[in-house]
Design an enzyme around this catalytic site. Sequence first.
Site, PDB file in Angstrom:
ATOM      1  N   HIS A 111     122.060   2.737  19.637  1.00 36.22           N
ATOM      2  CA  HIS A 111     122.910   3.637  18.855  1.00 36.22           C
ATOM      3  C   HIS A 111     122.566   5.057  19.307  1.00 36.22           C
ATOM      4  CE1 HIS A 111     124.328   5.817  15.293  1.00 36.22           C
ATOM      5  NE2 HIS A 111     124.956   4.720  14.897  1.00 36.22           N
TER       6      HIS A 111
ATOM      7  N   ASP B 195     113.910   0.929  16.189  1.00 35.46           N
ATOM      8  CA  ASP B 195     115.013   1.253  15.288  1.00 35.46           C
ATOM      9  C   ASP B 195     115.417  -0.057  14.605  1.00 35.46           C
ATOM     10  OD1 ASP B 195     117.382   1.776  14.025  1.00 35.46           O
ATOM     11  OD2 ASP B 195     118.446   2.507  15.796  1.00 35.46           O
TER      12      ASP B 195
ATOM     13  N   GLN C  63     119.533  -2.120  11.838  1.00 34.83           N
ATOM     14  CA  GLN C  63     120.370  -3.317  11.718  1.00 34.83           C
ATOM     15  C   GLN C  63     119.565  -4.571  11.421  1.00 34.83           C
ATOM     16  OE1 GLN C  63     123.514  -3.260  11.481  1.00 34.83           O
ATOM     17  NE2 GLN C  63     123.884  -1.176  12.199  1.00 34.83           N
TER      18      GLN C  63
ATOM     19  N   LYS D 257     121.806   0.251   4.421  1.00 36.73           N
ATOM     20  CA  LYS D 257     122.178  -1.018   5.064  1.00 36.73           C
ATOM     21  C   LYS D 257     121.475  -2.194   4.386  1.00 36.73           C
ATOM     22  CE  LYS D 257     122.915   1.165   9.603  1.00 36.73           C
ATOM     23  NZ  LYS D 257     124.214   1.730   9.452  1.00 36.73           N
TER      24      LYS D 257
ATOM     25  N   CYS E 146     129.159   4.380  17.827  1.00 33.56           N
ATOM     26  CA  CYS E 146     128.064   5.288  18.221  1.00 33.56           C
ATOM     27  C   CYS E 146     127.163   4.661  19.284  1.00 33.56           C
ATOM     28  CB  CYS E 146     127.222   5.728  17.023  1.00 33.56           C
ATOM     29  SG  CYS E 146     128.150   6.668  15.819  1.00 33.56           S
TER      30      CYS E 146
END
Lengths: 419, 156
Positions: free
Chosen positions: A124, A201, A204, A227, A365
């Site tokens: 991303h 990261d 997700q 999220k 993104c």
Amino acid sequence: MAEWQNVIRKRDFPMIAQGSCEGNGMVYLDNAATTQCSRPVLWALEDYWQHQHANVHRGVYCLSSKATAAMEETRQLTAEFLGASPEEIVFTFGATDGLNLLANAFAAGELKPGDLVLSTEMEHNSNLLPWLEACRRSGARLELVAVTEAGNLDMEDLRRKLERKPRLLALTAVSNVLGTVNPLEEIIPLAHEAGTAVVVDAAQAMRCRETDVRALDCDFLVFSAHKLMGPTGVGVLCGKAEWLDRLGPGRFGGGMLRELNWPEAAYEAGGRKFEAGTPNLSGIAGLGAALEYLQAVGRKRIAAYEKELLHHAEKRLSAIGGVRILGAPEQRAGVLSFVMEPLQAYDVAMLLDKKGFALRSGRHCADALHARLGLSGSVRLSPAFYNTKGEIDALADALKEIGSVSRKAGIPVGEKTRG
Amino acid sequence: MDEIKAEQEAILEEFRQMGDSFGCYSYLLGLAGLLPPCPEEVKRPENAVKGCQSHVWLHAWAEEGFFRFQADSDTYILKGLLYLLMNVLDGRPLEAAAAAELYFWKDPMLLGSFDDHRQKGVGYVAATLRRMAGELLHSGETFADPGGTGTSPDKS
């Protein structure tokens, strides 16, 4: 629909159960962008503003002490959720904020001209642009580890690049486009052998993968609450204590100062020095409620069900003429992206909206990945545990209908694959 | 009723018969195929109206006091809308095109949810066309049709 799911849809996510937006039908399948807040989170937010609101750390009075204690309780809860210690938890304004904070700290004191920083083609922009800027400011160089045709991280390319002893590897746990689950258990030891720090990261990954930072041995990990059925504007940066002690603050302000002997300033140790200014206190209360909610529903149950849902979606969509699912990674979680050429992703998402399906289109993104795939955009399906197989089936029917009306309009959707 | 308004009312009437918004959008896919082919040389960066997810290219010129334009998009839905805009504006007197009140896509029965608020949607394209017509009107210049695809204006 399993009974537990029926209960949580009706009880905790009334908009999802009702399935409508402004009076029109709606099936929400854009959970990689953001998830709906569960009712307990909404209650926590209301409770915070009604009964707890005061600034933290700075008050000797009862309400401030209560607010501080509540924030520290959430810190403890977050640490337990991640398998970290509370001192390693920094509250941020989201995953993007956490990555910017880290990149600023690295640019200010760690990176030197000629240093190599690695990221990957599947990131991303939030895990690319902060590092690009940090490298520009420090004179370091950013290189991207390649993604294979199937959508996996190219491990050979990674090994080759690690031979050059990069200072840092910033990568996603799960691709927000392909759903590729990166083998962190394999990657992190390789990086550490090369003396490379690893930033994960996990935006997700947190809902659909159980994450234990001790077991993973990552140096840093970031995620956002929104999220995870939590509110927007709040997230977590989890860093190993030795790293948090070593790095300078990424920004400056109240709450992080230990001592000021003008003009010399000394900052708090560990994570506290990264929390300059008033934190998003209501958001932190919401984050705590979101984590408790996920624990109560059962993280294993959520992960297993979301995996089943995604597998069902992959099976249904791949059987539709004209639908091309992007990538075939060894392990996929959370999201599935596709194209329906020659329709543009924008066309497909607009038509789906008219059928009541909320899916995202564009590059999500992830511009570098779309450039690598030679695509101007894709449509992304990202179910969460409040979605059902019936909703996926209805989506598949809508996509079939879109293919059919397109062909009637003279647009050859799926004709090449059929021929 | 002026002709630009009459054309828009005819479009709205047609779309109202579609029954639902999916029908409207499906119909736009069909209209996309009716948009006259746009020469590749028109698709230059200076002619682009770039959106987050879609591109539109516009090229306008004056022909004996009439507004002419060529347009294309990389998305079928916008191509369909460009075809409708062409029906509304192309070949109109420059003065009428520059002053036109354009509204047909705003009808909630039709495309009420179009992303006009982002200033990159069809509203922005329509405003750009009006501005082009105004500039041509005030410059008094007559540009050559770059693609050679223009025909004599059949609307007045």
